[in-house]
Design a protein around this motif. Structure first.
Motif, short mmCIF file in Angstrom:
data_model
loop_
_atom_site.label_atom_id
_atom_site.label_comp_id
_atom_site.label_asym_id
_atom_site.label_seq_id
_atom_site.Cartn_x
_atom_site.Cartn_y
_atom_site.Cartn_z
N MET A 145 0.83 -1.21 0.00
CA MET A 145 0.00 0.00 0.00
C MET A 145 0.87 1.26 0.00
SD MET A 145 -3.33 0.47 0.03
CE MET A 145 -4.64 1.59 0.48
N TRP A 146 1.93 1.23 0.82
CA TRP A 146 2.84 2.37 0.90
C TRP A 146 3.54 2.59 -0.45
CZ3 TRP A 146 4.09 6.67 3.17
CH2 TRP A 146 5.37 7.20 3.04
N THR A 147 3.92 1.50 -1.11
CA THR A 147 4.59 1.60 -2.41
C THR A 147 3.66 2.22 -3.45
OG1 THR A 147 5.94 -0.35 -1.92
CG2 THR A 147 5.77 0.31 -4.22
N ALA A 148 2.40 1.77 -3.46
CA ALA A 148 1.42 2.33 -4.40
C ALA A 148 1.22 3.82 -4.15
CB ALA A 148 0.09 1.59 -4.27
N TYR A 149 1.16 4.19 -2.89
CA TYR A 149 1.01 5.61 -2.51
C TYR A 149 2.19 6.42 -3.03
CZ TYR A 149 1.27 9.68 0.62
OH TYR A 149 1.39 10.95 1.15
N LEU A 150 3.42 5.93 -2.83
CA LEU A 150 4.61 6.64 -3.29
C LEU A 150 4.63 6.78 -4.81
CD1 LEU A 150 7.58 5.32 -1.10
CD2 LEU A 150 6.57 7.62 -1.11
N ILE A 151 4.24 5.71 -5.51
CA ILE A 151 4.19 5.74 -6.97
C ILE A 151 3.23 6.83 -7.45
CG2 ILE A 151 3.49 4.46 -9.03
CD1 ILE A 151 4.59 1.94 -7.66
N LEU A 152 2.07 6.90 -6.81
CA LEU A 152 1.07 7.92 -7.18
C LEU A 152 1.60 9.32 -6.94
CD1 LEU A 152 -2.27 6.35 -5.90
CD2 LEU A 152 -1.69 6.90 -8.27
N VAL A 153 2.27 9.53 -5.82
CA VAL A 153 2.81 10.85 -5.51
C VAL A 153 3.83 11.27 -6.57
CG1 VAL A 153 4.20 12.18 -3.87
CG2 VAL A 153 2.39 10.68 -3.02
N VAL A 154 4.75 10.35 -6.89
CA VAL A 154 5.77 10.64 -7.90
C VAL A 154 5.14 10.90 -9.27
CG1 VAL A 154 7.75 9.71 -9.15
CG2 VAL A 154 7.57 9.39 -6.67
N LEU A 155 4.15 10.07 -9.65
CA LEU A 155 3.49 10.23 -10.94
C LEU A 155 2.80 11.58 -11.04
CD1 LEU A 155 2.62 9.02 -13.65
CD2 LEU A 155 0.65 8.01 -12.48
N LEU A 156 2.10 11.97 -9.97
CA LEU A 156 1.40 13.26 -9.97
C LEU A 156 2.38 14.42 -10.05
CD1 LEU A 156 -1.32 12.40 -7.31
CD2 LEU A 156 -1.72 12.86 -9.74
#
Length: 361
Positions: free
Chosen positions: A1-12
């Motif tokens: 879950m934390w990895t998915a959150y980080l990926i979204l932050v970087v993508l945005l």
């Protein structure tokens, strides 16, 4: 879950920063279109952050970054909502009668001609513009000519055909090919029944995308050529069409400043038109700009008639004696004028390599 959150932050973050890079390649220009959707995803990701393990040392840095991204996009987008204050103007005795038009990218391969004809009959505009209209569309729209005796037709099979129909008398009609001999723009001089003259511009430049043009050079050059032409005309004027651009992009803002026109979306609404079938992935790319003596009473989309674009409906009047919109006009600086001229020349040099006849894959 934390990895998915980080990926979204970087993508945005990446999607926010890419349009800041002044490169005409579609990779840098396409994220401009999704600013509304990016803002929604920022909110969703921020909420998601509280559902993941918030013990990480980087958690609050990420949440703070999301807040900054939201503020950045929000400051831009709020201008295109009713929350942004602008003066409202009512029609005066010396103004023209109320006029209305429809602008529609019909999608060349859409064969639901009857739905579009019924749409025109239902709203009964004084003028309407179609884009992507080819020979089949021209033939299908012939029954409307009894009510619209004045027309200007640029029939092409390359998805850049354009047809203009009017109940108002056409005094003069021109077809411009500003940057390419297969990308038309039309200039129509009209006179209303109560004696007001105005000019209607229809535009449809090619989009930067992985499936069409690799860069935005032709699009930007075509639009800025139109802006340059607009400044030579001293009449009330409207520019409308499928800009394949969004109002907040740098080239749209440069268009507005160079042409000395007003964006009616400011203080009103996004008026998103594409894609007609996917509401959550809808962008406002069918734009409109107008001179200070054109006053907009209503600007909205209409129901889908089978195209991938929603049609745009506008009600307006002309008033030569009301100068209260003058303060809304922004003018290009000398540096911006030079930049606009450079973009025009780059657009003319670009080779679009389009087929004269395009078939649906």
């Amino acid at each position: 879950m934390w990895t998915a959150y980080l990926i979204l932050v970087v993508l945005l973050l990446v999607l926010t920063l890419l349009p800041k890079i002044q490169n005409s390649h579609w990779i840098f220009r396409v994220p401009e279109f999704g600013k509304i959707q990016i803002t929604y995803f920022i909110i969703i990701t921020f909420i998601l952050g509280f559902l993941v393990d918030s013990s990480s040392d980087y958690f609050w840095y990420c949440q703070g970054l999301l807040i900054l991204l939201f503020i950045h996009h929000g400051v831009i987008l709020i201008k295109y909502t009713p929350l942004y204050p602008i003066k409202k103007h009512s029609r005066q005795q010396k103004s023209s009668q109320k006029l209305h038009f429809i602008s529609a990218n019909v999608y060349q391969f859409n064969t639901e001609y009857g739905r579009f004809i019924r749409l025109i009959e239902k709203y009964n505009p004084q003028v309407f513009l179609t884009m992507e209209s080819n020979g089949d569309w021209e033939k299908a729209m012939q029954p409307l000519e009894k009510d619209y005796p004045y027309h200007h037709k640029v029939t092409l099979e390359n998805t850049y055909g354009m047809h203009f129909y009017s109940k108002l008398k056409i005094q003069e009609a021109k077809t411009h090919y500003f940057v390419a001999d297969d990308i038309p723009s039309i200039e129509i001089h009209l006179i209303t029944e109560d004696g007001f003259s105005f000019v209607f511009f229809g535009v449809h430049p090619p989009p930067p995308s992985p499936t069409e043009e690799e860069t935005s050079k032709e699009r930007d050059g075509d639009l800025l050529s139109t802006a340059k032409r607009v400044t030579e005309i001293h009449k009330p004027l409207i520019v409308v069409g499928d800009f394949n651009n969004v109002a907040w992009s740098k080239s749209s803002i440069l268009f507005r400043k160079t042409s000395h026109l007003i964006d009616p979306r400011i203080g009103r609404a996004f008026v998103s038109t594409f894609h007609a079938k996917y509401h959550l992935l809808r962008f406002p790319i069918d734009l409109m700009f107008h001179s200070e003596d054109i006053f907009i009473e209503k600007l909205s989309t209409l129901e889908n008639f089978g195209s991938d674009h929603l049609p745009v409906y506008c009600e307006f009047f002309i008033d030569h004696y009301n100068d209260q919109q003058e303060e809304r006009i922004e003018k290009a600086t000398p540096e911006e004028k030079i930049q606009a001229e450079q973009m025009i020349q780059e657009g003319k040099k670009e080779d679009g390599e389009r087929d004269a006849v395009v078939s649906e894959d």
